[in-house]
Design a protein around this motif. Sequence first.
Motif, PDB file in Angstrom:
ATOM      1  N   GLU A  31       0.873  -1.090  -0.190  1.00 12.57           N
ATOM      2  CA  GLU A  31      -0.183  -0.057   0.246  1.00 12.57           C
ATOM      3  C   GLU A  31       1.496   1.094   0.276  1.00 12.57           C
ATOM      4  OE1 GLU A  31      -0.351  -2.780   2.196  1.00 12.57           O
ATOM      5  OE2 GLU A  31      -2.366  -3.552   1.409  1.00 12.57           O
ATOM      6  N   PHE A  32       1.268   1.667  -1.074  1.00 11.46           N
ATOM      7  CA  PHE A  32       1.814   3.291  -1.275  1.00 11.46           C
ATOM      8  C   PHE A  32       0.890   4.318  -2.224  1.00 11.46           C
ATOM      9  CE2 PHE A  32       4.853  -0.090  -1.145  1.00 11.46           C
ATOM     10  CZ  PHE A  32       6.292   0.300  -0.005  1.00 11.46           C
ATOM     11  N   SER A  33      -0.502   4.217  -1.679  1.00  8.60           N
ATOM     12  CA  SER A  33      -0.841   5.234  -2.796  1.00  8.60           C
ATOM     13  C   SER A  33      -1.455   6.492  -2.118  1.00  8.60           C
ATOM     14  CB  SER A  33      -2.643   4.624  -2.721  1.00  8.60           C
ATOM     15  OG  SER A  33      -3.932   5.405  -2.392  1.00  8.60           O
ATOM     16  N   SER A  34      -0.828   7.498  -2.604  1.00 13.02           N
ATOM     17  CA  SER A  34      -1.269   8.754  -1.801  1.00 13.02           C
ATOM     18  C   SER A  34      -2.609   9.117  -2.030  1.00 13.02           C
ATOM     19  CB  SER A  34      -0.677   9.549  -2.880  1.00 13.02           C
ATOM     20  OG  SER A  34       0.535   9.745  -3.098  1.00 13.02           O
ATOM     21  N   GLY A  35      -3.542   8.660  -1.783  1.00  8.17           N
ATOM     22  CA  GLY A  35      -4.848   9.043  -1.432  1.00  8.17           C
ATOM     23  C   GLY A  35      -6.000   7.752  -2.048  1.00  8.17           C
ATOM     24  N   PRO A  36      -6.963   7.248  -0.792  1.00  8.83           N
ATOM     25  CA  PRO A  36      -6.392   6.782   0.646  1.00  8.83           C
ATOM     26  C   PRO A  36      -5.329   6.434   1.181  1.00  8.83           C
ATOM     27  CG  PRO A  36      -8.527   6.529  -0.356  1.00  8.83           C
ATOM     28  CD  PRO A  36      -7.620   6.828  -1.468  1.00  8.83           C
ATOM     29  N   CYS A  37      -4.696   6.448   2.200  1.00  7.59           N
ATOM     30  CA  CYS A  37      -3.182   6.074   2.330  1.00  7.59           C
ATOM     31  C   CYS A  37      -3.084   4.914   3.005  1.00  7.59           C
ATOM     32  CB  CYS A  37      -2.430   7.539   2.737  1.00  7.59           C
ATOM     33  SG  CYS A  37      -2.564   8.054   1.693  1.00  7.59           S
ATOM     34  N   LYS A  38      -2.337   4.042   3.364  1.00  5.41           N
ATOM     35  CA  LYS A  38      -2.289   2.965   4.190  1.00  5.41           C
ATOM     36  C   LYS A  38      -2.024   3.125   5.387  1.00  5.41           C
ATOM     37  CE  LYS A  38       1.812  -0.311   5.325  1.00  5.41           C
ATOM     38  NZ  LYS A  38       1.394  -0.153   7.041  1.00  5.41           N
ATOM     39  N   LYS A  39      -3.757   2.825   5.846  1.00 10.16           N
ATOM     40  CA  LYS A  39      -3.418   2.207   7.428  1.00 10.16           C
ATOM     41  C   LYS A  39      -2.375   1.968   8.698  1.00 10.16           C
ATOM     42  CE  LYS A  39      -8.019   2.552   6.897  1.00 10.16           C
ATOM     43  NZ  LYS A  39      -8.856   3.544   7.872  1.00 10.16           N
ATOM     44  N   ARG A  40      -2.625   2.920   9.637  1.00 12.60           N
ATOM     45  CA  ARG A  40      -1.391   2.410  10.595  1.00 12.60           C
ATOM     46  C   ARG A  40      -0.646   1.003  10.674  1.00 12.60           C
ATOM     47  NH1 ARG A  40      -2.556  -0.001  14.849  1.00 12.60           N
ATOM     48  NH2 ARG A  40      -4.851  -0.008  15.553  1.00 12.60           N
TER      49      ARG A  40
ATOM     50  N   ASP B 200      -3.706  24.866   2.529  1.00  6.76           N
ATOM     51  CA  ASP B 200      -3.625  23.458   2.442  1.00  6.76           C
ATOM     52  C   ASP B 200      -2.920  22.282   2.726  1.00  6.76           C
ATOM     53  OD1 ASP B 200      -4.661  21.125   0.825  1.00  6.76           O
ATOM     54  OD2 ASP B 200      -4.827  21.636  -0.609  1.00  6.76           O
ATOM     55  N   ALA B 201      -3.053  22.006   3.592  1.00 14.03           N
ATOM     56  CA  ALA B 201      -2.380  20.883   4.446  1.00 14.03           C
ATOM     57  C   ALA B 201      -2.162  19.524   4.449  1.00 14.03           C
ATOM     58  CB  ALA B 201      -1.726  21.802   5.586  1.00 14.03           C
ATOM     59  N   THR B 202      -3.048  19.690   3.402  1.00 17.66           N
ATOM     60  CA  THR B 202      -3.521  17.284   3.529  1.00 17.66           C
ATOM     61  C   THR B 202      -2.493  16.850   3.285  1.00 17.66           C
ATOM     62  OG1 THR B 202      -5.179  16.259   2.584  1.00 17.66           O
ATOM     63  CG2 THR B 202      -4.027  17.670   0.931  1.00 17.66           C
TER      64      THR B 202
ATOM     65  N   LYS C 180      -5.339  10.819   5.115  1.00 18.90           N
ATOM     66  CA  LYS C 180      -3.536  10.909   4.359  1.00 18.90           C
ATOM     67  C   LYS C 180      -2.179  10.473   5.110  1.00 18.90           C
ATOM     68  CE  LYS C 180      -4.326  13.341   0.354  1.00 18.90           C
ATOM     69  NZ  LYS C 180      -3.621  12.380  -1.031  1.00 18.90           N
ATOM     70  N   VAL C 181      -1.670  11.700   5.705  1.00 16.81           N
ATOM     71  CA  VAL C 181      -1.047  10.928   6.709  1.00 16.81           C
ATOM     72  C   VAL C 181      -1.232  10.217   7.923  1.00 16.81           C
ATOM     73  CG1 VAL C 181       1.515  12.033   8.480  1.00 16.81           C
ATOM     74  CG2 VAL C 181       0.010  13.119   6.313  1.00 16.81           C
ATOM     75  N   MET C 182      -2.993  10.632   7.942  1.00 16.49           N
ATOM     76  CA  MET C 182      -3.140   9.286   9.479  1.00 16.49           C
ATOM     77  C   MET C 182      -3.631   8.025   8.918  1.00 16.49           C
ATOM     78  SD  MET C 182      -1.734  11.364  11.985  1.00 16.49           S
ATOM     79  CE  MET C 182      -2.501  11.022  13.231  1.00 16.49           C
ATOM     80  N   GLY C 183      -3.807   7.495   7.737  1.00 14.38           N
ATOM     81  CA  GLY C 183      -4.015   6.756   7.215  1.00 14.38           C
ATOM     82  C   GLY C 183      -5.627   6.412   7.951  1.00 14.38           C
ATOM     83  N   GLY C 184      -6.859   7.795   7.407  1.00 11.94           N
ATOM     84  CA  GLY C 184      -8.382   6.951   7.552  1.00 11.94           C
ATOM     85  C   GLY C 184      -8.561   7.325   6.667  1.00 11.94           C
ATOM     86  N   GLU C 185      -9.866   7.585   6.848  1.00  5.21           N
ATOM     87  CA  GLU C 185     -10.993   7.548   5.796  1.00  5.21           C
ATOM     88  C   GLU C 185     -11.471   8.820   4.850  1.00  5.21           C
ATOM     89  OE1 GLU C 185     -12.038   4.320   4.559  1.00  5.21           O
ATOM     90  OE2 GLU C 185     -10.476   3.739   5.475  1.00  5.21           O
TER      91      GLU C 185
END
Length: 396
Positions: free
Chosen positions: A35-44, A190-192, A214-219
């Motif tokens: 999982e290297f997608s830039s959004g939605p991103c990898k879960k923790r 815009d800091a997403t 993004k960085v948090m791997g949320g939905e």
Amino acid sequence: MNVVARRTMRTLMRPAQAGAFAPMSTMPAVKPQPEFSSGPCKKRPGWSTDVYKTAPTGRSHRSKIGKAKLVEAIEETRRILNIPADYRIAVVPASDTGAIEMAMWSMLGERPVDMCHWESFGKGWLGDVNSHLKLENTSEFTAPYGELPDLTQTNPDHDIVFTWNGTTSGVCVPNADWIPDDRTGLTFNDATSAVFAMDIDWSKVDVTTYSWQKVMGGEGAHGMLILSPRAVERLESYTPEGRALPKIFRMTKKGKLDEALFKGATINTPSMICVEDYLDALQWADSIGGLPGLIARSQANLAEVATAVDKYPWLNFLAKDEASRSSTSVCLTVDMEAGKLKEMIAWLEAEDVAYDIGAYRDAPDGLRIWCGATVDSADVALLMDWLEFAYEKFSK
């Protein structure tokens, strides 16, 4: 110059290193988490659907428990990101796009606007300001993919809209030193793909937006809006003439800030499952040392990519300047014909090595590898090995 000639020239120009580069002829034995997608991103790391067991599903978001979850999401965000106590934070509809749009539509137009962009999303905000808001007194500060414009040329008496990290270009602002403390205009940030992975000086930004995915791997689908006291003052003192605002953009009532929105009373119905997922990500962030721990993980991932770029003569960062090189949405160019590059990317996905790593559709051909905090550096290192093998396989 053809691909072979470019590779030869770059090899000759690159400084000699200990252990000369030797192409990999054997397929690596170990695959990374793909999982290297830039959004939605990898879960923790360690995430499972068990985190949803404590979600108040089937309950109103306005119930005592639902409201408490939303307030917790706001206040834990404030604590982990070190957001000042007098800044307002709200959960809003439609991801980062919804957050930045509701800010622009509600506040821009009071004074001239400087629009700064160096990739597709910032360019999109420019298009909205010109074509839909139809603001006349705007200035454009732009640069090609891989570069930053000279942001010191922006006017601190104007409103300034910029993207802290260009998700589709891999170029970020190194810091906010170019924003004066005595500015009279507002800064819209815009800091997403930056927040939780880069150090943001809150004194320099008046409106900040991001999404959980993004960085948090949320939905997806939920955005966050952070307002400085100066932004609140703008909302309460300026009403755009003749501009109709849809319900999901409205942040004031009778000329005053709708404080309930910033205390968990969302404009529309959020997903309590997504809220629970975000809370879980915030708890994980706490467990690894908070913001410094998150930043360190993302930097470690970038370092793995940098090692590969130094090693392989056919791989380069799209970002020209190391100081503005993103540690989250890492964009790379590959000395390979576009058709073969697409084949290589498709093969890596089919082999379950790396998903969704092709460059964004508007960006130059290449790779975009998500290196945010939820990605483990060991997986980035493994991916680099696979890129070496795949390059040798498809470049011939």
